[in-house]
Every structure is written in structure tokens, then in C-alpha cells.
Design a protein around this motif. Structure first.
Motif, PDB file in Angstrom:
ATOM      1  N   SER A  30       0.995  -1.229  -0.032  1.00  0.00           N
ATOM      2  CA  SER A  30      -0.048  -0.006   0.038  1.00  0.00           C
ATOM      3  C   SER A  30       0.733   1.238   0.033  1.00  0.00           C
ATOM      4  CB  SER A  30      -1.012   0.143   1.348  1.00  0.00           C
ATOM      5  OG  SER A  30      -0.211  -0.190   2.557  1.00  0.00           O
ATOM      6  N   PRO A  31       0.350   2.315  -0.406  1.00  0.00           N
ATOM      7  CA  PRO A  31       1.178   3.565  -0.340  1.00  0.00           C
ATOM      8  C   PRO A  31       1.999   4.096   0.877  1.00  0.00           C
ATOM      9  CG  PRO A  31      -1.045   3.794  -1.697  1.00  0.00           C
ATOM     10  CD  PRO A  31      -1.193   2.531  -0.964  1.00  0.00           C
ATOM     11  N   GLY A  32       3.088   4.192   0.890  1.00  0.00           N
ATOM     12  CA  GLY A  32       3.867   4.537   2.110  1.00  0.00           C
ATOM     13  C   GLY A  32       4.938   3.352   2.431  1.00  0.00           C
ATOM     14  N   ALA A  33       4.768   2.129   1.709  1.00  0.00           N
ATOM     15  CA  ALA A  33       5.501   0.871   2.176  1.00  0.00           C
ATOM     16  C   ALA A  33       6.827   1.154   1.646  1.00  0.00           C
ATOM     17  CB  ALA A  33       4.741  -0.414   1.373  1.00  0.00           C
ATOM     18  N   HIS A  34       7.880   0.376   2.474  1.00  0.00           N
ATOM     19  CA  HIS A  34       9.072   0.260   1.931  1.00  0.00           C
ATOM     20  C   HIS A  34       9.428  -1.104   1.917  1.00  0.00           C
ATOM     21  CE1 HIS A  34       9.407   0.373   6.376  1.00  0.00           C
ATOM     22  NE2 HIS A  34      10.704  -0.195   6.279  1.00  0.00           N
ATOM     23  N   VAL A  35      10.714  -1.813   1.272  1.00  0.00           N
ATOM     24  CA  VAL A  35      10.939  -2.930   1.376  1.00  0.00           C
ATOM     25  C   VAL A  35      12.765  -2.934   1.390  1.00  0.00           C
ATOM     26  CG1 VAL A  35      11.525  -2.624  -1.234  1.00  0.00           C
ATOM     27  CG2 VAL A  35      10.782  -4.923  -0.252  1.00  0.00           C
ATOM     28  N   ASP A  36      12.944  -4.056   2.113  1.00  0.00           N
ATOM     29  CA  ASP A  36      14.234  -4.563   2.322  1.00  0.00           C
ATOM     30  C   ASP A  36      14.770  -5.125   0.773  1.00  0.00           C
ATOM     31  OD1 ASP A  36      14.283  -4.094   4.934  1.00  0.00           O
ATOM     32  OD2 ASP A  36      14.404  -6.211   5.739  1.00  0.00           O
ATOM     33  N   VAL A  37      15.907  -4.344   0.429  1.00  0.00           N
ATOM     34  CA  VAL A  37      16.557  -4.918  -0.656  1.00  0.00           C
ATOM     35  C   VAL A  37      18.178  -5.413  -0.372  1.00  0.00           C
ATOM     36  CG1 VAL A  37      17.445  -4.056  -3.181  1.00  0.00           C
ATOM     37  CG2 VAL A  37      15.329  -3.151  -2.052  1.00  0.00           C
ATOM     38  N   GLY A  38      18.395  -6.777  -0.978  1.00  0.00           N
ATOM     39  CA  GLY A  38      19.540  -7.287  -0.571  1.00  0.00           C
ATOM     40  C   GLY A  38      20.749  -7.159  -1.734  1.00  0.00           C
ATOM     41  N   ILE A  39      21.582  -6.212  -1.783  1.00  0.00           N
ATOM     42  CA  ILE A  39      22.102  -5.696  -3.036  1.00  0.00           C
ATOM     43  C   ILE A  39      23.533  -6.632  -3.153  1.00  0.00           C
ATOM     44  CG2 ILE A  39      23.495  -3.644  -3.736  1.00  0.00           C
ATOM     45  CD1 ILE A  39      21.707  -2.086  -1.611  1.00  0.00           C
ATOM     46  N   GLY A  40      23.864  -7.212  -1.915  1.00  0.00           N
ATOM     47  CA  GLY A  40      25.106  -8.042  -2.010  1.00  0.00           C
ATOM     48  C   GLY A  40      25.476  -8.548  -0.738  1.00  0.00           C
ATOM     49  N   PRO A  41      26.466  -9.489  -0.446  1.00  0.00           N
ATOM     50  CA  PRO A  41      27.024 -10.046   0.687  1.00  0.00           C
ATOM     51  C   PRO A  41      26.958  -8.819   1.802  1.00  0.00           C
ATOM     52  CG  PRO A  41      28.073 -10.936  -1.052  1.00  0.00           C
ATOM     53  CD  PRO A  41      27.418  -9.462  -1.446  1.00  0.00           C
ATOM     54  N   GLY A  42      26.059  -8.894   2.971  1.00  0.00           N
ATOM     55  CA  GLY A  42      25.960  -8.088   4.037  1.00  0.00           C
ATOM     56  C   GLY A  42      25.481  -6.560   3.675  1.00  0.00           C
ATOM     57  N   LEU A  43      25.037  -6.392   2.529  1.00  0.00           N
ATOM     58  CA  LEU A  43      24.443  -5.272   2.174  1.00  0.00           C
ATOM     59  C   LEU A  43      22.688  -5.225   1.957  1.00  0.00           C
ATOM     60  CD1 LEU A  43      26.836  -3.815  -0.412  1.00  0.00           C
ATOM     61  CD2 LEU A  43      26.477  -2.844   1.907  1.00  0.00           C
ATOM     62  N   VAL A  44      22.126  -4.978   2.774  1.00  0.00           N
ATOM     63  CA  VAL A  44      20.548  -4.755   2.756  1.00  0.00           C
ATOM     64  C   VAL A  44      20.202  -3.332   3.391  1.00  0.00           C
ATOM     65  CG1 VAL A  44      18.385  -5.555   3.816  1.00  0.00           C
ATOM     66  CG2 VAL A  44      20.443  -7.124   3.583  1.00  0.00           C
ATOM     67  N   ARG A  45      19.512  -2.689   2.257  1.00  0.00           N
ATOM     68  CA  ARG A  45      18.864  -1.496   2.390  1.00  0.00           C
ATOM     69  C   ARG A  45      17.486  -1.312   2.337  1.00  0.00           C
ATOM     70  NH1 ARG A  45      23.386  -1.787   4.148  1.00  0.00           N
ATOM     71  NH2 ARG A  45      25.214  -0.584   3.603  1.00  0.00           N
ATOM     72  N   GLN A  46      16.837  -0.277   2.869  1.00  0.00           N
ATOM     73  CA  GLN A  46      15.478  -0.237   2.825  1.00  0.00           C
ATOM     74  C   GLN A  46      15.053   1.024   1.610  1.00  0.00           C
ATOM     75  OE1 GLN A  46      16.879  -0.215   6.066  1.00  0.00           O
ATOM     76  NE2 GLN A  46      16.653  -2.309   5.858  1.00  0.00           N
ATOM     77  N   TYR A  47      13.960   0.660   0.900  1.00  0.00           N
ATOM     78  CA  TYR A  47      13.803   1.600  -0.002  1.00  0.00           C
ATOM     79  C   TYR A  47      12.287   1.739  -0.228  1.00  0.00           C
ATOM     80  CZ  TYR A  47      18.771   1.737  -1.409  1.00  0.00           C
ATOM     81  OH  TYR A  47      20.032   1.891  -1.371  1.00  0.00           O
ATOM     82  N   SER A  48      11.595   2.970  -0.384  1.00  0.00           N
ATOM     83  CA  SER A  48      10.183   3.089  -0.699  1.00  0.00           C
ATOM     84  C   SER A  48      10.048   2.579  -2.118  1.00  0.00           C
ATOM     85  CB  SER A  48       9.813   4.436  -0.491  1.00  0.00           C
ATOM     86  OG  SER A  48       9.998   4.872   0.753  1.00  0.00           O
TER      87      SER A  48
END
Length: 303
Positions: A30-48
Motif C-alpha cells: 500500500s502507499p507509503g510502504a518500503h522494502v528490504d533490498v539485498g544488494i550483495g553480501p552483508g548489504l541490505v537497505r530499505q527503499y520506498s
């Protein structure tokens, strides 16, 4: 986490790229949600998530390049290309759009991202709305072409052309709820001029916390297993639980993503997160165990 494919990568402004992520039957959001994104080993970031909530085959995120960050945004900008795969988690929403006859949206820089689907939802519902969009320079403000179709309801106000956003005037000009996202100085200014009952905020970085007094040892009781765990001064409750073999979901470890929110059954919390509202902190029913501490000598948690 599940694997998605990068199906498109686009430059949205100086220092901002967007990614279209494709997958089969992606989770709804739903609008306003964000998600964890696994970019590489040990790299997890949150983006809307800033695409269309109803599209179960494609998600869109936008990433600001942060030269002084921990490397996640630089990897996305420089390394990740269409055809690559990323890992994504379940969408979470700490910034939901609540029903209202109208809205005031205030964005600073990359803070425009969670507001894009909110604007689309307000349009769908036929609600009144206005967007005030600030940034240091017009060239660094993403999605201005996409927003231009809304005409005068979108006010693009770059700081080098117009000065700082006139928040006091913005708030005084309407009784509608104010949804604000952007850098900390903007959010702090919004908190100063807008009544709490009207203001909804999302922070990408931790709010500034003033800690008074020395930290002391405390006890945390994991109610499900019955374990009593000692938390040393300066140690996070999350780390203490992990060391005791009590698994806890976590991601940002800085109190902004909400992954580790945990129910509090007994005890008093010293809240240091950037997710809960003042009313939620006062109620003391939940806490972010990655940053918040025990104010009382003993906490009982629903874990």
C-alpha cells in the motif's frame, strides 16, 4: 527474501536512479510502504516502493547516491544493471495513507518516493491534495516530469531558486493532514510548526536522540521461552537476544525500518527509534529492540 530481476534502470535526476524490479506474483503493498533490498553480501537497505501498488509483477524503487554512505547506493548506481537479480523482503508500511477528504504532501529530495503512490491514491479517491516539493537544486529533484501532469497542484520549489520550503505557511493554508518525508532538517522543522495530530512523517535516517544519564545493566525476559537475559550497559537488546539464542528479525539496526518492532508486556521503555509516534511511545506497548533500551530494571517482551 525472494529473488527479483532488474528489468529496467533509469536516471531520474542528478544522483538518482530508479529500478524496475520484476517477479511472479510479488506481494501486495500500500502507499507509503518500503522494502528490504539485498544488494550483495552483508548489504541490505530499505527503499520506498514508488510504483503502482496494484501491479503484482513489477515494483519500482529509486535510489539516491550517497557518497559517504556504507556502499549500498554506490553499488546500485555503479554495478547493478538490467538483467541482474536482487533479493527483496516483504513490504512493510510505517507510513500509511489514512482516509481523509484531502492531503498536504511535503517532500524534500528523495523523500518524494513514498509520496508518489500516495498522490496516485489521492487522485483515485477524488481527494483534494497539494504537493510542495523542495530540493537543493532542480536538477537533483527526481520525477518532476512525471509530476508535471498534475499541474498547479504540484509546487516545485528548489532551494537555490525559492529558498527553504515555507512550512509555516504551508501548514496554515489547510486543515488537511500533512504527509512529510525528506532530510532530517525538513522533518524537524515540520514538527515545530505542524500540530502533531495533523503530521505524518517518515524518516530515512535516525532522528537525533538526546540520551540523559549513564546506561545501566537491565534484564529482559523472553516470555515465550521464559529465558531471562542480561543486557549490559551499551549493548542493544537485539544483540543480547541474538547472543542468547532468541532469533529476532532485524534489518537496519538503527531504528528506522520497523523490522524488529516487538510487543512489550511489562516494564518501561526508553524509546530511541524513528518509527513510532509520540502517542505510541507514551503507550509503551511496542519497542524497536535494535536501538531502544529498558528504562526500568526489567522488561518482559513477547518473544
Amino acid at each position: 527474501m525472494r529473488e527479483v530481476r532488474v528489468s529496467a534502470k533509469s536516471r531520474e535526476a542528478e544522483g538518482v536512479v530508479s529500478f524496475e524490479l520484476s517477479g511472479d506474483d510479488l506481494p501486495s503493498w500500500s502507499p507509503g510502504a518500503h522494502v528490504d533490498v539485498g544488494i550483495g553480501p552483508g548489504l541490505v537497505r530499505q527503499y520506498s516502493l514508488c510504483g503502482a501498488p496494484g501491479d503484482r509483477g513489477r515494483w519500482r524503487i529509486a535510489v539516491l547516491r550517497e557518497e559517504t554512505g556504507r556502499g549500498g547506493s554506490r553499488r546500485l548506481h555503479d554495478v547493478i544493471m538490467p538483467g541482474d537479480t536482487l533479493l527483496v523482503g516483504q513490504p512493510r508500511n510505517n507510513f500509511p495513507l489514512e482516509p481523509a477528504p484531502g492531503y498536504v504532501f511535503v517532500a524534500g529530495g528523495i523523500g518524494i518516493t513514498p509520496l508518489l503512490p500516495m498522490i496516485a491514491e489521492a487522485e483515485r479517491l477524488g481527494a483534494e491534495w497539494t504537493l510542495y516539493y523542495g530540493g537543493r537544486h532542480r536538477a537533483r529533484m527526481a520525477f518532476t516530469d512525471e509530476l508535471a501532469r498534475h499541474g498547479e497542484r504540484v509546487r516545485v520549489l528548489p532551494e537555490d531558486e525559492c529558498g527553504l520550503l515555507p512550512l509555516a505557511d504551508i501548514v496554515a493554508g489547510s486543515d488537511h493532514p500533512v504527509y512529510c518525508c525528506g532530510p532530517e532538517p525538513l522533518l524537524a522543522a515540520a514538527e515545530r510548526v505542524c500540530p502533531p495530530r495533523r503530521l505524518r512523517l517518515e524518516r530515512f535516517h535516525p532522528r537525533e536522540i538526546t540520551v540523559t544519564g549513564r546506561e545501566r545493566e537491565s534484564e529482559v525476559v523472553a516470555s515465550i521461552s521464559g529465558q531471562t537475559i542480561t543486557v549490559a550497559p551499551g549493548e542493544s537488546i537485539l544483540d543480547a537476544l541474538d547472543s542468547a539464542g532468541v532469533p529476532m528479525p532485524s534489518s537496519c539496526r538503527e531504528g528506522t525500518c520497523g523490522t524488529c518492532e516487538t510487543a512489550v508486556l511489562e516494564g518501561e521503555v526508553e524509546h530511541r527509534d524513528s518509527v513510532l509516534s509520540d502517542a505510541e511511545r507514551a503507550a509503551g506497548k511496542t519497542m524497536m529492540v535494535c536501538v531502544s533500551r529498558a528504562r526500568s530494571a526489567r522488561l518482559v517482551l513477547d518473544v
